[in-house]
Motif scaffolding. Structure first.
Motif, PDB file in Angstrom:
ATOM      1  N   PRO A   1      -6.477   5.964   6.048  1.00  0.00           N
ATOM      2  CA  PRO A   1      -7.324   4.600   6.529  1.00  0.00           C
ATOM      3  C   PRO A   1      -7.604   3.082   5.506  1.00  0.00           C
ATOM      4  CG  PRO A   1      -8.369   6.132   5.490  1.00  0.00           C
ATOM      5  CD  PRO A   1      -7.299   6.907   6.280  1.00  0.00           C
ATOM      6  N   GLU A   2      -6.244   3.878   4.612  1.00  0.00           N
ATOM      7  CA  GLU A   2      -6.196   2.626   3.556  1.00  0.00           C
ATOM      8  C   GLU A   2      -5.349   1.977   4.263  1.00  0.00           C
ATOM      9  OE1 GLU A   2      -4.542   6.758   1.628  1.00  0.00           O
ATOM     10  OE2 GLU A   2      -5.179   6.202   4.235  1.00  0.00           O
ATOM     11  N   PHE A   3      -4.439   2.038   5.368  1.00  0.00           N
ATOM     12  CA  PHE A   3      -3.808   1.531   5.751  1.00  0.00           C
ATOM     13  C   PHE A   3      -4.518  -0.085   6.916  1.00  0.00           C
ATOM     14  CE2 PHE A   3      -0.257   4.247   5.970  1.00  0.00           C
ATOM     15  CZ  PHE A   3       0.635   4.226   4.710  1.00  0.00           C
ATOM     16  N   PHE A   4      -5.642   0.727   7.709  1.00  0.00           N
ATOM     17  CA  PHE A   4      -6.808  -0.529   8.055  1.00  0.00           C
ATOM     18  C   PHE A   4      -6.733  -1.538   7.836  1.00  0.00           C
ATOM     19  CE2 PHE A   4      -4.815   3.204  10.855  1.00  0.00           C
ATOM     20  CZ  PHE A   4      -5.042   2.326  11.928  1.00  0.00           C
ATOM     21  N   PHE A   5      -7.398  -0.904   5.899  1.00  0.00           N
ATOM     22  CA  PHE A   5      -8.904  -1.448   5.537  1.00  0.00           C
ATOM     23  C   PHE A   5      -8.412  -2.967   5.404  1.00  0.00           C
ATOM     24  CE2 PHE A   5     -10.451   2.600   3.192  1.00  0.00           C
ATOM     25  CZ  PHE A   5     -11.295   2.136   3.778  1.00  0.00           C
ATOM     26  N   GLU A   6      -6.858  -3.343   4.771  1.00  0.00           N
ATOM     27  CA  GLU A   6      -6.174  -5.019   4.908  1.00  0.00           C
ATOM     28  C   GLU A   6      -5.616  -5.299   5.558  1.00  0.00           C
ATOM     29  OE1 GLU A   6      -4.822  -5.661   0.826  1.00  0.00           O
ATOM     30  OE2 GLU A   6      -5.805  -3.712   0.416  1.00  0.00           O
TER      31      GLU A   6
ATOM     32  N   ILE B   1       0.521  -1.101  -0.078  1.00  0.00           N
ATOM     33  CA  ILE B   1      -0.349   0.009   0.407  1.00  0.00           C
ATOM     34  C   ILE B   1       0.731   1.483   0.139  1.00  0.00           C
ATOM     35  CG2 ILE B   1      -2.142   1.031   1.526  1.00  0.00           C
ATOM     36  CD1 ILE B   1      -2.753  -1.232   2.800  1.00  0.00           C
ATOM     37  N   LEU B   2       2.103   1.157   0.479  1.00  0.00           N
ATOM     38  CA  LEU B   2       3.354   2.012   0.920  1.00  0.00           C
ATOM     39  C   LEU B   2       3.436   2.536  -0.419  1.00  0.00           C
ATOM     40  CD1 LEU B   2       4.073   4.357   3.315  1.00  0.00           C
ATOM     41  CD2 LEU B   2       6.129   2.680   2.937  1.00  0.00           C
ATOM     42  N   LEU B   3       3.919   1.769  -1.495  1.00  0.00           N
ATOM     43  CA  LEU B   3       4.442   2.017  -2.934  1.00  0.00           C
ATOM     44  C   LEU B   3       3.381   2.770  -3.677  1.00  0.00           C
ATOM     45  CD1 LEU B   3       6.826  -1.416  -2.768  1.00  0.00           C
ATOM     46  CD2 LEU B   3       7.161   1.380  -2.619  1.00  0.00           C
ATOM     47  N   GLU B   4       2.149   2.066  -3.523  1.00  0.00           N
ATOM     48  CA  GLU B   4       1.068   2.541  -4.090  1.00  0.00           C
ATOM     49  C   GLU B   4       0.831   4.679  -4.447  1.00  0.00           C
ATOM     50  OE1 GLU B   4      -1.984   0.882  -2.954  1.00  0.00           O
ATOM     51  OE2 GLU B   4      -1.480  -1.431  -4.673  1.00  0.00           O
TER      52      GLU B   4
END
Length: 486
Positions: A188-193, A31-34
């Motif tokens: 929040p995107e880090f918590f979805f997965e 996710i970080l690389l995106e």
């Protein structure tokens, strides 16, 4: 942005090598690389503003007075998988149980002293040992440790070790919650997965543990009145005090709000005096009762210790706990675990050299440039020498200090503290980290999942304390089965 990131000879929490993340970081890394540099920078700034707007601050004291600062925050979390956490949790419970048994013992029978496991002089000459004030009576649950903060580090081999025990007034629990709050709000995107152990119900454990310390002579055992006693708004950890009082639903009071009458403690209210059963105090022993400690203290409550000894009020953490988290006593904790529990320590100590021993002192003085020297009574990174980073003048100064009062200092090897990526000034770079794990004592001990990861944001620095320029990170404990097979 991670192409220039270097792991060198240090254990890196996130990266197994320069291009491959550890298995439990794979989703986060992807996710970080995106994300691009500007997006991350904007989110980083939003996170800092969130801390500022909420008034999440601490005070750094210096010669001219005090400076109030927001806690520097870095968004790259330290992630711990379920298997690692199970070992940490069990090791922390073991250690805190032994430390509590040690406190109960030295303030009563003193078995560990009689049998020579811990030298009698090390305890009885300790500046935080208050046998007269805190010994010879029972405390609720036989428990003197309501909240412990145990600092863990990892060296280049990746093994966790205990760096320090904090059993007096450990701070930072509020930052654990605020770090998580800001992370969920801004990233929040880090918590979805990720399936992460929640902090949501942990305050109920804290509150239940607090109320379980009802004193023997309380008239309201089914509905005890608890308060948090603070030195006031100018204390460096005042935000911590306000947050914990609010979250537990108890009154935040200062010494002037309480009085002792007929050996019982009362809180002044607009409806008259109200009996207080439990005091979670954030005032040091020396200031808690001017009749028995510092007579000039205006922060404490006259007569409080007499009410405590008579079983009319509980004081948490226990008075005199400092004898168990002194940096010299620290070296004997593995022996305490063997003595009281009949077990081998699950989390090892860092090797420690006692400078009161002449041969050891001579050896240490000859190689100060490669060791860490600490004042046994200091905290917050003060009065400490990190040999590899010290100037010749600093080394000479500490030689003089050690020669003058060798019993006041201990030395330890310089540990190659593990590192984790930090994103500051639009770039990633490695920073040293440690982890403060919080244990709550009531009828039994409970360990909060995760803790406060402290990070030395100054490049190359080994000092993670906020008072010395360090910051904080969120700490994730993954639920069982949340990590792909390695």
């Amino acid at each position: 942005m991670l192409e220039t990131y270097s792991i060198e000879d240090f254990y890196d929490e996130m990266m197994a090598d320069v291009r491959k993340p550890r298995p439990h970081y794979e989703k986060f890394h992807r996710i970080l690389l995106e994300m691009n540099q500007e997006e991350l920078h904007e989110k980083h700034e939003t996170a800092q503003l969130s801390f500022l707007r909420q008034g999440i601050t601490f005070t750094v004291y210096h010669e001219e007075g005090g400076t109030e600062r927001t806690m520097p925050f870095d968004f790259v979390p330290v992630i711990i998988d379920d298997e690692q956490w199970s070992g940490i949790e069990a090791g922390i419970k073991q250690r805190v149980r032994a430390l509590n048994l040690f406190l109960e013992d030295v303030y009563n029978e003193g078995r560990i002293l009689h049998e020579g496991i811990v030298p009698r002089g090390v305890v009885e000459n300790n500046q935080y040992f208050y046998r007269k004030q805190a010994g010879g009576f029972e405390v609720p649950n036989d428990n003197r440790i309501f909240l412990a903060g145990i600092d863990l580090i990892r060296g280049d081999e990746g093994v966790y070790r205990v760096l320090e025990d904090n059993l007096r007034n450990p701070s930072g629990l509020s930052y654990v919650y605020q770090n998580r709050f800001v992370m969920r709000k801004v990233f929040p995107e880090f918590f979805f997965e990720h399936d992460i152990r929640t902090l949501e119900h942990q305050m109920s454990h804290l509150h239940e543990a607090l109320l379980s310390h009802v004193p023997e002579n309380s008239p309201s055992k089914n509905a005890p009145q608890a308060v948090l006693l603070t030195p006031g708004m100018y204390n460096s950890a005042y935000y911590d005090h306000v947050f914990l009082a609010q979250q537990m639903g108890i009154e935040l009071v200062e010494g002037r709000d309480l009085l002792v009458k007929d050996k019982a403690v009362y809180m002044k209210t607009v409806r008259g005096l109200q009996r207080v059963d439990i005091i979670y105090r954030r005032i040091d022993d020396d200031f808690i009762d001017p009749e028995e400690f510092n007579p000039d203290s205006e922060l404490g409550v006259p007569g409080l210790m007499e009410a405590y000894r008579n079983g009319n009020v509980a004081i948490l953490n226990g008075v005199g706990n400092g004898v168990a988290d002194d940096k010299e006593i620290y070296a004997y904790v593995p022996e305490m675990i063997r003595f009281y529990l009949g077990e081998e320590p699950m989390i090892p100590n860092v090797d420690t050299y006692f400078l009161r021993d002449e041969d050891v002192r001579r050896d240490v003085l000859g190689r100060l440039e490669e060791l860490v020297v600490k004042n046994v009574g200091a905290s917050g990174g003060y009065d400490m020498l990190i040999g590899p980073q010290a100037s010749p003048e600093q080394i000479e100064l500490f030689k003089q200090k050690i020669e003058e009062t060798p019993e006041q200092y201990i030395a330890q090897p310089t540990i190659q503290l593990s590192r984790a990526p930090a994103f500051q000034k639009k770039r990633f770079y490695p920073c040293h980290v440690d982890l403060r794990v919080f244990a709550v004592g009531g009828d039994d001990f409970h360990v909060l999942p995760g803790g406060l990861t402290r990070v030395a944001l100054k490049e190359g620095s080994l000092v993670v304390n906020s008072s010395q320029g360090g910051g904080g990170k969120d700490t994730w404990v993954l639920k069982k089965g949340a990590v792909p097979n390695a």
